[in-house]
Design a protein around this motif. Structure first.
Motif, PDB file in Angstrom:
ATOM      1  N   SER A 294     -10.456 -38.188  30.133  1.00  0.00           N
ATOM      2  CA  SER A 294     -10.018 -36.828  30.456  1.00  0.00           C
ATOM      3  C   SER A 294     -11.116 -36.029  31.144  1.00  0.00           C
ATOM      4  N   MET A 295     -12.376 -36.382  30.886  1.00  0.00           N
ATOM      5  CA  MET A 295     -13.498 -35.660  31.488  1.00  0.00           C
ATOM      6  C   MET A 295     -13.630 -35.922  32.990  1.00  0.00           C
ATOM      7  N   GLU A 296     -12.882 -36.928  33.504  1.00  0.00           N
ATOM      8  CA  GLU A 296     -12.869 -37.162  34.933  1.00  0.00           C
ATOM      9  C   GLU A 296     -12.034 -36.125  35.673  1.00  0.00           C
ATOM     10  N   SER A 297     -11.180 -35.404  34.925  1.00  0.00           N
ATOM     11  CA  SER A 297     -10.287 -34.438  35.569  1.00  0.00           C
ATOM     12  C   SER A 297     -10.644 -32.994  35.256  1.00  0.00           C
ATOM     13  N   PHE A 298     -11.290 -32.719  34.138  1.00  0.00           N
ATOM     14  CA  PHE A 298     -11.651 -31.339  33.783  1.00  0.00           C
ATOM     15  C   PHE A 298     -12.848 -31.344  32.859  1.00  0.00           C
ATOM     16  N   GLU A 299     -13.413 -30.169  32.645  1.00  0.00           N
ATOM     17  CA  GLU A 299     -14.562 -30.005  31.760  1.00  0.00           C
ATOM     18  C   GLU A 299     -14.080 -29.691  30.345  1.00  0.00           C
ATOM     19  N   PRO A 300     -14.930 -29.931  29.328  1.00  0.00           N
ATOM     20  CA  PRO A 300     -14.506 -29.661  27.944  1.00  0.00           C
ATOM     21  C   PRO A 300     -14.182 -28.185  27.718  1.00  0.00           C
ATOM     22  N   PHE A 301     -13.233 -27.948  26.819  1.00  0.00           N
ATOM     23  CA  PHE A 301     -12.869 -26.603  26.403  1.00  0.00           C
ATOM     24  C   PHE A 301     -12.448 -26.661  24.947  1.00  0.00           C
ATOM     25  N   ALA A 302     -12.111 -25.511  24.359  1.00  0.00           N
ATOM     26  CA  ALA A 302     -11.822 -25.446  22.922  1.00  0.00           C
ATOM     27  C   ALA A 302     -10.663 -26.361  22.536  1.00  0.00           C
ATOM     28  N   GLY A 303      -9.612 -26.387  23.346  1.00  0.00           N
ATOM     29  CA  GLY A 303      -8.473 -27.253  23.049  1.00  0.00           C
ATOM     30  C   GLY A 303      -8.823 -28.721  23.077  1.00  0.00           C
ATOM     31  N   TYR A 304      -9.744 -29.084  23.944  1.00  0.00           N
ATOM     32  CA  TYR A 304     -10.201 -30.477  24.027  1.00  0.00           C
ATOM     33  C   TYR A 304     -10.855 -30.901  22.719  1.00  0.00           C
ATOM     34  N   TYR A 305     -11.723 -30.075  22.157  1.00  0.00           N
ATOM     35  CA  TYR A 305     -12.401 -30.408  20.904  1.00  0.00           C
ATOM     36  C   TYR A 305     -11.416 -30.432  19.732  1.00  0.00           C
ATOM     37  N   PHE A 306     -10.491 -29.471  19.698  1.00  0.00           N
ATOM     38  CA  PHE A 306      -9.538 -29.406  18.588  1.00  0.00           C
ATOM     39  C   PHE A 306      -8.600 -30.611  18.596  1.00  0.00           C
ATOM     40  N   PHE A 307      -8.102 -30.976  19.762  1.00  0.00           N
ATOM     41  CA  PHE A 307      -7.174 -32.099  19.865  1.00  0.00           C
ATOM     42  C   PHE A 307      -7.841 -33.395  19.428  1.00  0.00           C
ATOM     43  N   ASN A 308      -9.064 -33.609  19.862  1.00  0.00           N
ATOM     44  CA  ASN A 308      -9.775 -34.829  19.481  1.00  0.00           C
ATOM     45  C   ASN A 308     -10.146 -34.825  18.004  1.00  0.00           C
ATOM     46  N   ALA A 309     -10.404 -33.646  17.429  1.00  0.00           N
ATOM     47  CA  ALA A 309     -10.690 -33.570  15.998  1.00  0.00           C
ATOM     48  C   ALA A 309      -9.470 -33.994  15.183  1.00  0.00           C
ATOM     49  N   MET A 310      -8.275 -33.585  15.618  1.00  0.00           N
ATOM     50  CA  MET A 310      -7.054 -33.998  14.932  1.00  0.00           C
ATOM     51  C   MET A 310      -6.834 -35.498  15.048  1.00  0.00           C
ATOM     52  N   LEU A 311      -7.147 -36.070  16.200  1.00  0.00           N
ATOM     53  CA  LEU A 311      -7.030 -37.518  16.355  1.00  0.00           C
ATOM     54  C   LEU A 311      -8.002 -38.241  15.438  1.00  0.00           C
ATOM     55  N   MET A 312      -9.191 -37.665  15.230  1.00  0.00           N
ATOM     56  CA  MET A 312     -10.169 -38.266  14.330  1.00  0.00           C
ATOM     57  C   MET A 312      -9.673 -38.238  12.879  1.00  0.00           C
ATOM     58  N   VAL A 313      -8.978 -37.158  12.502  1.00  0.00           N
ATOM     59  CA  VAL A 313      -8.403 -37.088  11.150  1.00  0.00           C
ATOM     60  C   VAL A 313      -7.386 -38.202  10.960  1.00  0.00           C
ATOM     61  N   LEU A 314      -6.530 -38.407  11.966  1.00  0.00           N
ATOM     62  CA  LEU A 314      -5.560 -39.500  11.880  1.00  0.00           C
ATOM     63  C   LEU A 314      -6.256 -40.853  11.783  1.00  0.00           C
ATOM     64  N   GLN A 315      -7.330 -41.018  12.533  1.00  0.00           N
ATOM     65  CA  GLN A 315      -8.034 -42.288  12.486  1.00  0.00           C
ATOM     66  C   GLN A 315      -8.669 -42.530  11.121  1.00  0.00           C
ATOM     67  N   ALA A 316      -9.169 -41.482  10.491  1.00  0.00           N
ATOM     68  CA  ALA A 316      -9.716 -41.626   9.137  1.00  0.00           C
ATOM     69  C   ALA A 316      -8.626 -42.070   8.161  1.00  0.00           C
ATOM     70  N   LEU A 317      -7.427 -41.521   8.289  1.00  0.00           N
ATOM     71  CA  LEU A 317      -6.317 -41.949   7.446  1.00  0.00           C
ATOM     72  C   LEU A 317      -5.928 -43.392   7.750  1.00  0.00           C
TER      73      LEU A 317
END
Length: 404
Positions: A294-317
């Protein structure tokens, strides 16, 4: 009143350089709107009502399937009526301590073993029956199968299904297809219905993890829809549904009679699919796509960090459930697999306690019979000794009289 506009600030939801004005270039029906999420509320209530009709004893789906697979409820002994212990059970605790048992012994005039047996029997009465478990598994199986089929059909011709870089082409100004809109709404409504029913469903060992999973899924679906992460979101949903179908089908056959080998085979297939999709494909493809590509198309923003944090929670489960599955596979290979590692909390413990109680009762009966037998043998032995002594004395007296 100023909080609501701050929530929808474009810096939180959109990459740098993109404004809500860019999103308005799309037609009203071609872009996701936050108010669309309200459609999931009546859908969740509809799922609850449909599930009630699906699982009821005179329903058209779950009971016939259960009869075909030979699902039967176990006969359970009911606890003897006891107002004092029933009041304690319902108002204070289902597992009394030793001091509480001593109090109940004085109050009810029963022994410690009788009170422990009553509470064990009473807990077994509250255990979910086989038909209830089968109804839940068959309901989830039917939804996951329908959802996976619908999602796969809607994504087969999508370019991002074959090339993950297409997920970020011209993001976030991407046209939303109508099929993907309904795919999102149905999944969101279904998980809302699971959250509404979680208090009355079978309570399993991973209850807390299930609540976290449902909340994370609902949050992830809602946020990804509003931020137009729909392309990657559809892939996440499809990936999860693929293994859930096999899990619920294995449970269905496990609750039936005479389908043990079929259930074991489905479980082995499910374990393989789960480990591949959740521990390999999900982190290497999905999370790598959202973090790196995704970083090839845009720079990081708040939604980028939040979305990936939720994916990390799913991965922990995923890792937690993979550990449970590997434990079951290990037991299966050793031939000791007797149930689901996520089975309801009371079932395995109560069955073990029941077997232990029966063994203790049998030991007590054996000891009592042994002591009774020993006492009878001692009485018989003593009587035989006395008779021999009496006969011996009589014969001696007869011999003395003859000699005189």
């Amino acid at each position: 009143m100023d909080l609501l506009p701050d929530v929808w600030r474009q810096e939180l939801w959109l990459p740098p350089g993109v404004t809500w004005g860019h999103m308005e270039r799309l037609a009203h029906s071609e872009r996701p709107l936050p108010q669309d999420l309200l459609v999931a509320l009546p859908l969740s209530l509809g799922f609850v009502a449909l599930r009630f009709l699906f699982e009821r004893p005179s329903g058209l789906s779950s009971p016939p399937m259960g009869r075909c697979l030979g699902v039967r409820n176990r006969t359970q002994a009911r606890a003897a009526p006891s107002p004092e212990m029933e009041s304690f059970y319902t108002q204070r605790s289902r597992h009394p301590t030793q001091s509480e048992i001593a109090t109940l012994m004085t109050l009810c005039g029963k022994t410690q073993r009788q009170i422990e047996t009553w509470f064990r029997c009473r807990r077994n009465q509250d255990r979910p029956c086989q038909t209830k478990r089968f109804g839940e598994a068959s309901w989830r199986f039917c939804f996951y199968l329908t959802s996976f089929t619908f999602g796969l059909a809607s994504l087969m011709n999508a370019p991002w299904f074959w090339n993950l870089r297409e997920c970020w082409a011209q993001y976030p100004v991407q046209v939303m297809e109508r099929a993907h809109y309904w795919y999102y709404m149905l999944e969101l409504g279904f998980y809302l219905s699971l959250l509404l029913r979680i208090s009355v469903d079978v309570r399993r060992k991973d209850f807390r993890e299930q609540v976290i999973h449902h909340l994370a899924t609902i949050t992830l679906l809602s946020f990804s829809y509003c931020a137009n992460y729909i392309r990657i979101g559809t892939l996440v949903m499809l990936l999860h549904d693929s293994s859930d179908i096999l899990l619920e089908s294995a449970k269905m056959f496990n609750y039936g009679t005479g389908w043990k080998s079929t259930s074991d085979a489905l479980f082995v297939v499910f374990a393989g699919v789960f480990l591949v999709t959740r521990l390999i494909i999900f982190p290497r493809k999905i999370i790598h796509t959202t973090l790196v590509l995704s970083m090839e198309s845009f720079e990081p923003f708040a939604g980028y960090y939040f979305f990936n944090a939720m994916l990390m929670v799913l991965q922990a489960l995923h890792i937690f459930w993979a550990w449970l599955i590997l434990r079951m596979v290990y037991k299966f290979l050793k031939g000791n697999l007797e149930g689901d590692e996520r089975s309801d909390e009371e079932s395995q413990v109560e069955e073990e306690e029941g077997r232990k109680g029966e063994e203790d009762d049998a030991d007590q009966d054996f000891c009592w019979e042994k002591s009774t037998l020993n006492s009878k043998l001692s009485m018989l032995t003593s009587s035989c000794v006395l008779n021999n002594l009496a006969n011996h004395r009589a014969s001696l007296s007869n011999k003395m009289r003859k000699a005189q």
